[in-house]
Design a protein around this motif. Structure first.
Motif, PDB file in Angstrom:
ATOM      1  N   GLU A 111     -69.293-115.507  28.291  1.00  0.00           N
ATOM      2  CA  GLU A 111     -68.812-115.695  26.872  1.00  0.00           C
ATOM      3  C   GLU A 111     -69.821-115.326  25.997  1.00  0.00           C
ATOM      4  O   GLU A 111     -71.126-115.681  26.105  1.00  0.00           O
ATOM      5  CB  GLU A 111     -67.971-116.737  26.004  1.00  0.00           C
ATOM      6  CG  GLU A 111     -66.746-116.965  26.977  1.00  0.00           C
ATOM      7  CD  GLU A 111     -66.092-117.956  26.264  1.00  0.00           C
ATOM      8  OE1 GLU A 111     -66.549-118.916  25.587  1.00  0.00           O
ATOM      9  OE2 GLU A 111     -64.625-118.297  26.487  1.00  0.00           O
ATOM     10  N   GLU A 112     -69.719-114.429  25.006  1.00  0.00           N
ATOM     11  CA  GLU A 112     -70.683-114.010  24.047  1.00  0.00           C
ATOM     12  C   GLU A 112     -70.336-115.051  22.805  1.00  0.00           C
ATOM     13  O   GLU A 112     -69.327-115.365  22.451  1.00  0.00           O
ATOM     14  CB  GLU A 112     -70.569-112.486  23.238  1.00  0.00           C
ATOM     15  CG  GLU A 112     -71.115-111.606  24.570  1.00  0.00           C
ATOM     16  CD  GLU A 112     -71.256-110.270  23.960  1.00  0.00           C
ATOM     17  OE1 GLU A 112     -70.898-110.107  22.680  1.00  0.00           O
ATOM     18  OE2 GLU A 112     -71.477-109.196  24.547  1.00  0.00           O
ATOM     19  N   ILE A 113     -71.577-115.514  22.300  1.00  0.00           N
ATOM     20  CA  ILE A 113     -71.441-116.516  21.145  1.00  0.00           C
ATOM     21  C   ILE A 113     -72.444-116.114  20.038  1.00  0.00           C
ATOM     22  O   ILE A 113     -73.624-115.205  20.380  1.00  0.00           O
ATOM     23  CB  ILE A 113     -71.879-118.039  21.555  1.00  0.00           C
ATOM     24  CG1 ILE A 113     -73.319-118.202  22.112  1.00  0.00           C
ATOM     25  CG2 ILE A 113     -70.762-118.485  22.500  1.00  0.00           C
ATOM     26  CD1 ILE A 113     -73.498-119.454  22.564  1.00  0.00           C
ATOM     27  N   GLU A 114     -72.632-116.755  18.927  1.00  0.00           N
ATOM     28  CA  GLU A 114     -73.574-116.887  17.788  1.00  0.00           C
ATOM     29  C   GLU A 114     -74.331-118.131  17.483  1.00  0.00           C
ATOM     30  O   GLU A 114     -73.269-118.878  17.456  1.00  0.00           O
ATOM     31  CB  GLU A 114     -72.909-116.096  16.710  1.00  0.00           C
ATOM     32  CG  GLU A 114     -74.030-115.871  15.502  1.00  0.00           C
ATOM     33  CD  GLU A 114     -73.331-114.936  14.426  1.00  0.00           C
ATOM     34  OE1 GLU A 114     -74.020-115.133  13.378  1.00  0.00           O
ATOM     35  OE2 GLU A 114     -72.541-114.051  14.701  1.00  0.00           O
ATOM     36  N   VAL A 115     -75.421-118.092  17.637  1.00  0.00           N
ATOM     37  CA  VAL A 115     -75.975-119.267  17.341  1.00  0.00           C
ATOM     38  C   VAL A 115     -77.206-118.855  16.338  1.00  0.00           C
ATOM     39  O   VAL A 115     -78.130-118.327  16.704  1.00  0.00           O
ATOM     40  CB  VAL A 115     -76.606-120.125  18.670  1.00  0.00           C
ATOM     41  CG1 VAL A 115     -77.553-121.327  18.477  1.00  0.00           C
ATOM     42  CG2 VAL A 115     -75.670-120.304  19.498  1.00  0.00           C
ATOM     43  N   GLY A 116     -77.331-119.784  15.240  1.00  0.00           N
ATOM     44  CA  GLY A 116     -78.299-119.627  14.303  1.00  0.00           C
ATOM     45  C   GLY A 116     -78.577-117.929  13.695  1.00  0.00           C
ATOM     46  O   GLY A 116     -79.596-117.708  13.541  1.00  0.00           O
ATOM     47  N   GLY A 117     -77.585-117.010  13.929  1.00  0.00           N
ATOM     48  CA  GLY A 117     -77.411-115.885  13.300  1.00  0.00           C
ATOM     49  C   GLY A 117     -77.900-114.910  14.519  1.00  0.00           C
ATOM     50  O   GLY A 117     -77.937-113.903  14.352  1.00  0.00           O
ATOM     51  N   GLN A 118     -77.930-115.456  15.646  1.00  0.00           N
ATOM     52  CA  GLN A 118     -78.171-114.668  16.982  1.00  0.00           C
ATOM     53  C   GLN A 118     -77.265-114.624  17.757  1.00  0.00           C
ATOM     54  O   GLN A 118     -76.708-115.670  18.174  1.00  0.00           O
ATOM     55  CB  GLN A 118     -79.514-115.249  17.694  1.00  0.00           C
ATOM     56  CG  GLN A 118     -81.215-114.990  16.826  1.00  0.00           C
ATOM     57  CD  GLN A 118     -82.140-115.422  17.776  1.00  0.00           C
ATOM     58  OE1 GLN A 118     -82.213-116.769  18.168  1.00  0.00           O
ATOM     59  NE2 GLN A 118     -82.987-114.606  18.226  1.00  0.00           N
TER      60      GLN A 118
END
Length: 262
Positions: A111-118
């Motif tokens: 899965e693709e995720i977003e962490v801290g804007g990345q």
């Protein structure tokens, strides 16, 4: 590079990723190529507007386009460092699973995720930890680009049409017209353009592009065309159902004469 030096061209292209497993096409403007390789796309197959010198292309691709003339084509192979970069181990991070749990997210591999804007991709889950790869999905891979320069855009009218179409992709090029006189540009488009999501912001983006790339244009008039369609059958029915006063009078007189003669 000044706006006068930037070249407007229409380009068809195919982009492929090269790795140890072979070649994989990821994007194309050629419909036959998309069908052949079963590419899932909702886009329209047509040449893309490219403004050479805008800085949005990989440098080797832009240099190749500078050399091409109308109707010519070329294949360019980019090393990872010229495209999406080399893979960097520092971009792989281990994050406690509880960080995802707090956000109501169940981490799953792939899965693709977003962490801290990345944005990153989960590559491992286990032991209360989640390993996320923040490298670009195509980092470390060569890129092959096939380019065909279909047309060089010269006149301000054509450039304005292409800039509008760039932001309103749902409006076919043939439904956009533009005239330029004494620095004043008039663009006529179907009213359906106003139904586009965020149409106000798209219009502002279009105007900024005109301001940036066409210094001879000092004002813009946007004309939205509304088509009025009337039903001929309904009009004829309404006309037949409501006879004129002269017709009604004549009919009554004829009826009275007939009754008097009996």
């Amino acid at each position: 590079m000044s706006s006068e030096d930037k070249r407007f061209v229409l380009v068809n292209y195919t982009i492929s990723i090269l790795d140890e497993s072979g070649e994989k096409i990821i994007e194309t403007t050629f419909e036959n190529v998309a069908k052949e390789h079963n590419l899932q796309t909702q886009g329209v197959f047509e040449p893309e507007l490219v403004i050479i010198g805008e800085g949005l292309l990989f440098k080797p691709v832009e240099e190749a386009l500078r050399e091409l003339k109308e109707g010519e084509s070329k294949e360019v192979i980019l090393e990872p460092s010229q495209a999406f970069g080399e893979r960097d181990p520092k971009n792989i991070r281990v994050i406690p699973a509880r960080e995802f749990t707090r956000q109501g997210v169940v981490p799953r591999v792939g899965e693709e995720i977003e962490v801290g804007g990345q944005r990153g991709r989960i590559i491992r889950v286990g032991g209360g930890r989640v390993t996320v790869d923040f490298n670009h999905p195509f980092a470390g891979k060569k890129v092959k680009t096939f380019l065909k320069l279909e047309k060089v855009i010269v006149s301000d009218e054509e450039k304005i049409k292409e800039l509008f179409h760039r932001w309103f992709r749902g409006i076919p090029r043939e439904q956009i017209s533009a005239e330029v006189k004494d620095g004043e540009a008039t663009i006529s488009v179907p009213a359906v353009a106003l139904l586009h999501e965020n149409s106000y912001h798209l219009i502002n983006a279009f105007i900024r592009d005109v301001e940036k790339y066409l210094p001879r244009i000092t004002s813009i008039n946007l004309v939205f065309g509304f088509r009025i369609e009337r039903s001929q059958a309904r009009e004829s029915t309404q006309t037949g159902a409501q006879p004129s006063s002269q017709e009604t009078s004549a009919s009554q007189e004829a009826k009275a004469e007939g009754e008097g003669g009996q």
